[in-house]
Design an enzyme around this catalytic site. Structure first.
Site, short mmCIF file in Angstrom:
data_model
loop_
_atom_site.label_atom_id
_atom_site.label_comp_id
_atom_site.label_asym_id
_atom_site.label_seq_id
_atom_site.Cartn_x
_atom_site.Cartn_y
_atom_site.Cartn_z
N ASN A 81 -49.13 47.40 -50.37
CA ASN A 81 -48.31 47.51 -51.57
C ASN A 81 -47.37 48.71 -51.48
O ASN A 81 -46.18 48.62 -51.77
CB ASN A 81 -49.19 47.66 -52.81
CG ASN A 81 -49.89 46.38 -53.20
OD1 ASN A 81 -49.59 45.31 -52.69
ND2 ASN A 81 -50.83 46.48 -54.12
N ARG A 417 -41.54 30.88 -49.81
CA ARG A 417 -42.45 31.42 -48.80
C ARG A 417 -43.39 30.31 -48.33
O ARG A 417 -44.02 29.64 -49.14
CB ARG A 417 -43.29 32.58 -49.37
CG ARG A 417 -42.47 33.78 -49.82
CD ARG A 417 -43.38 34.97 -50.14
NE ARG A 417 -42.69 35.99 -50.91
CZ ARG A 417 -41.89 36.92 -50.40
NH1 ARG A 417 -41.67 36.93 -49.09
NH2 ARG A 417 -41.30 37.82 -51.17
N ARG A 447 -37.66 38.27 -49.28
CA ARG A 447 -37.88 39.55 -48.62
C ARG A 447 -39.11 39.55 -47.71
O ARG A 447 -40.19 39.16 -48.10
CB ARG A 447 -38.03 40.66 -49.68
CG ARG A 447 -37.75 42.05 -49.12
CD ARG A 447 -37.96 43.09 -50.19
NE ARG A 447 -37.12 42.95 -51.34
CZ ARG A 447 -35.88 43.41 -51.43
NH1 ARG A 447 -35.33 44.02 -50.41
NH2 ARG A 447 -35.19 43.25 -52.54
N HIS A 477 -35.48 31.19 -56.22
CA HIS A 477 -36.90 31.52 -56.39
C HIS A 477 -37.67 30.42 -57.11
O HIS A 477 -38.89 30.46 -57.20
CB HIS A 477 -37.01 32.84 -57.17
CG HIS A 477 -38.38 33.43 -57.22
ND1 HIS A 477 -39.17 33.40 -58.35
CD2 HIS A 477 -39.13 34.05 -56.27
CE1 HIS A 477 -40.33 33.99 -58.11
NE2 HIS A 477 -40.34 34.39 -56.85
N TYR A 510 -53.83 33.35 -54.99
CA TYR A 510 -52.99 33.61 -56.16
C TYR A 510 -53.32 32.61 -57.26
O TYR A 510 -53.53 31.43 -56.99
CB TYR A 510 -51.51 33.45 -55.82
CG TYR A 510 -50.94 34.44 -54.84
CD1 TYR A 510 -51.72 35.32 -54.11
CD2 TYR A 510 -49.56 34.48 -54.63
CE1 TYR A 510 -51.17 36.22 -53.21
CE2 TYR A 510 -48.99 35.38 -53.73
CZ TYR A 510 -49.81 36.23 -53.02
OH TYR A 510 -49.25 37.11 -52.12
N ARG A 606 -49.16 41.53 -65.40
CA ARG A 606 -49.99 42.05 -64.32
C ARG A 606 -49.48 43.37 -63.75
O ARG A 606 -50.23 44.30 -63.54
CB ARG A 606 -50.06 41.03 -63.17
CG ARG A 606 -50.97 41.46 -62.02
CD ARG A 606 -50.66 40.70 -60.75
NE ARG A 606 -49.46 41.17 -60.10
CZ ARG A 606 -48.59 40.41 -59.46
NH1 ARG A 606 -48.77 39.11 -59.42
NH2 ARG A 606 -47.53 40.93 -58.88
N HIS A 634 -50.57 35.32 -60.80
CA HIS A 634 -49.20 34.98 -60.42
C HIS A 634 -48.57 33.93 -61.31
O HIS A 634 -47.37 33.68 -61.25
CB HIS A 634 -49.19 34.50 -58.95
CG HIS A 634 -47.85 34.47 -58.30
ND1 HIS A 634 -47.19 33.29 -58.02
CD2 HIS A 634 -47.06 35.48 -57.88
CE1 HIS A 634 -46.03 33.58 -57.44
NE2 HIS A 634 -45.93 34.89 -57.34
#
Length: 747
Positions: A81, A417, A447, A477, A510, A606, A634
């Protein structure tokens, strides 16, 4: 306000006395003015809020009921992180500092004092994490069958094995790189372990204009070497950090030279970049992305973590070369690079020690028999999947069956992703091979997944798929899929809408929601959406889809205002939202206005939260909690009470400026009453959780909830839901004063 200032001062000035009131004028330091600015601001800093999130992750490693391996997992996550945070957010801050651009943080601080605050908090984090490792975790190692050792702890037999391993496996891969007047400063890679070596030799085998007898050189430890070399003795696995072998044998790399010091360090570089899009998106855009990935390796240095008491001479050289100061330097007194703990956790001997994942439960009203005839099932009903409690397998099988089904004409989806060995990609390749039209929007600006996405996209393009490399100026996204199938004389469309990625690996870790449907109100919207991103279409409006950057912020604000209007009329009003981050200033201001109008607002955020809850006259009716635990929260769910006729939405988006203005995102309204109740139950249980929950105070501090009396753990409870739980699911008790068990909020 005085209490708030006192708390902030204990965070930022722990060695100073309390802020006191005085009847006589006193000198107010620059630092105290900054603290007052933070306290007075109606918003919390995005980056300082993120730091508190990583503290909550670290807090998981302190839980008494977790195994040592779970605790080490969370230690590794905090390092990953922090790596991303510094690479992106601190990198972005340095874009302002290095180029003289002005920046005012939500805390009210300008870029330079804000940097000082942020890096000071990072230093505190390093100290606490090192303390935790040394005092609480390391004492547990031996009783769990392992320990981390130094070279000096090896017996003679083990030392010989380590030296042999060095000679045969490590030594040939090492390359000392000297820096002096005749050698350029080498390119040192971020996230690598690096040895900084100071040597001293008056005699040289070559002439030099440099009179300095000391030399600085670097040895980058190759990433394909193991992070530990292991030994086994009396049922104990001993982990020796690989750099300890190299340091012990380092003289073999510097023959006839005196070594003054050897220091292990690790650097992070600025990885934040802004893309200047071009019209030639097929060629120039992909090439530019590839170039930016390369630039990450040599970007501006933003931090260095190093062992205790490094060479002062070396540090002076590095500080000057990298244009950093003491604030960028973090002393690591314990293990260098906690991400290496994944290697320890993954050792074959500990497979049985790791908690086994719980078997997924079937989605409600969707047994295995219905999966066999998935298209017939979706014509009769919508299906809600709540991962990881429900398996991701139905989504994978939907795509795989569509790829083989001769009736399927086309598959369209967005990809952000992917898993490493993605079944999604394999299915799309099979579909193209079977002559189906495949359209895939690959977000190659995802990213740190750019390289993988470029590779996978090229594979599909080569197979004949229609691949779109994003939309100019925007990051895609949203998570949407459309399957077009010929059934008799008509064409039927099937859709999947989700909060999470088409990634079977992360779907096990997630929490996310996804809906499979054939409802025309959804499928027509999604078909229109794909026409927008693959062609040139501007729909007047969607039925149940809300997208950004066009409509999402305005629609959310409109619904917040409607709740405020209802409250002013004396009608039941309320909002409950579960998201990952809340940062958009316009949305926060609307929450404040609604709170002042009497709307009760429950937010489950979160990570980053820039809203200050509980401030008198501003946000007294707003509660904010964060859930951090076994799974990464998530899913995004939006609930508006709407005078007792709730409007509920799933979404791929958080309430952030980037989501509303710089990304293509989607919210989808839930029209099926059964699914609506399931989502309401999810929100209700998230509010009820007290095992993984932290309540946000006005000051920005998070307080852990008390779970000692009646623990309620959503990461367990969602495996045990019953039909009757769904039937009675309601949030009306929050907004209409209906009787219900009170939320366990200890703040």
């Amino acid at each position: 306000m005085k209490q708030l200032l006192d708390y902030i001062k204990t965070v930022f000035m722990p060695n100073e006395g309390n802020i006191t009131e005085s009847t006589t004028p006193v000198f107010v330091s620059k630092e105290e003015k900054q603290l007052e600015s933070i306290a007075n601001s109606p918003l919390l800093s995005r980056d300082l809020s993120w730091m508190t999130f990583n503290n909550r992750v670290l807090d998981q490693a302190k839980k008494a009921d977790l195994s040592i391996f779970d605790k080490l997992k969370f230690m590794a996550i905090t390092e990953s992180n922090l790596d991303e945070f510094f690479t992106v957010r601190v990198g972005s801050l340095y874009n302002y500092l290095d180029y003289g651009k002005q920046r005012i943080d939500y805390s009210g601080l300008r870029e330079t004092p804000f940097r000082a605050r942020l890096l000071a908090l990072t230093s505190d984090f390093y100290q606490e994490r090192n303390r935790l490792f040394r005092e609480e975790l390391e004492p547990e190692f031996l009783k769990n069958g392992f320990k981390i050792i130094g070279f000096e702890d090896l017996n003679p037999t083990e030392k010989k094995k380590a030296v042999d391993f060095f000679e045969n496996n490590i030594f040939p891969m090492l390359t000392p790189m000297v820096y002096d007047q005749t050698h350029a400063f080498p390119i040192l890679l971020a996230k690598n372990l690096i040895l900084g070596v100071v040597t001293n030799a008056k005699k040289r085998f070559y002439s030099s204009l440099d009179d300095e007898p000391r030399k600085l050189s670097f040895i980058q430890i190759p990433r394909n070497l193991p992070k530990f070399y292991t030994f086994e003795e009396n049922d104990v696995i001993k982990f020796l950090p690989i750099e300890r072998i190299i340091i012990n044998q380092i003289q073999k790399l510097y023959r006839n030279v005196k070594i003054e010091s050897v220091d292990v360090f690790r650097i992070l570089r600025n990885g934040d970049f802004t893309l200047e899009e071009s019209d030639d998106i097929e060629a120039d855009f992909v090439d530019e992305i590839k170039q930016k990935i390369k630039e990450r390796k040599v970007g501006r240095l933003v931090s260095i973590s190093i062992e205790h008491e490094p060479s002062k001479w070396m540090m002076d050289v590095l500080k000057k070369r990298w244009e950093i100061d003491e604030a960028n330097i973090f002393i690591n007194t314990e293990l260098m690079d906690y991400t290496r703990l994944w290697e320890l956790i993954g050792h074959p001997e500990f497979k049985e020690e790791l908690p086994q994942p719980k078997p997924a439960v079937p989605a409600f009203n969707f047994g295995r028999d219905k999966m066999h005839s998935i298209f017939d099932t979706l014509k009769d009903q919508d299906v809600l999947l709540h991962h990881p409690y429900n398996n991701f397998e139905p989504v994978l099988q939907l795509v795989e069956r569509a790829a083989k089904d001769p009736k399927v004409l086309a598959i369209k989806l967005t990809i952000y992703r992917l898993a490493k060995n993605s079944r999604i990609t394999a299915a799309l390749l099979k579909a193209a091979e079977n002559g189906k039209h495949v359209s895939a929007l690959f977000e190659i600006k995802a990213r740190f997944d750019e390289e993988n996405n470029i590779k996978e996209a090229a594979k599909l393009q080569k197979a004949g798929c229609f691949v779109i490399y994003g939309i100019g100026g925007l990051k895609t996204h949203t998570k949407l899929m459309l399957i077009v199938r010929k059934e008799g004389d008509k064409v039927v469309q099937y859709a999947h809408m989700a909060s999470g990625n088409y990634n079977e690996d992360t779907a096990k870790l997630y929490t996310d929601i996804g809906i499979m449907t054939s409802k025309p109100d959804y499928t027509k919207d999604i078909s229109e959406f794909f026409n927008v991103i693959t062609g040139h279409s501007i729909p007047t409006n969607y039925r149940n889809l809300i997208t950004s950057p066009r409509d999402m912020r305005n629609t959310i604000i409109e619904m917040i205002r409607k709740e405020a209007s209802n409250a002013k009329k004396g009608l039941p009003a309320g909002i409950c939202i579960k998201i990952n981050s809340l940062e958009d200033k316009e949305t926060i201001e609307e929450f404040y206005a609604a709170s002042q109008a009497g709307v009760k607002i429950e937010l489950i955020v979160r990570g980053i939260c820039c809203l200050k809850p509980g401030r008198k006259g501003l946000s007294e009716n707003i509660n904010v909690k964060s859930i951090v635990g076994h799974y990464l929260e998530h899913s995004r769910i939006f609930y508006f009470h709407n005078n007792g006729h709730p409007k509920v939405f799933g979404s791929s988006a958080d309430a952030m400026v980037r989501s509303f203005d710089r990304r293509i995102e989607s919210m989808f309204e839930i029209v099926d009453e059964g699914i609506k109740k399931k989502l309401i139950l999810m929100l209700k249980n998230n509010l009820k959780d007290n095992v993984n929950s932290y309540d946000l105070l006005e000051s920005g501090e998070y307080i852990k909830r008390d779970s000692s009396v009646e623990p309620f753990n959503i990461h367990e409870e969602f495996y045990n839901l019953k039909d009757e739980d769904i039937e009675k699911a309601s949030l009306a008790y929050l907004f209409q004063n209906e009787p219900e068990v009170e939320l366990n909020r200890e703040a």
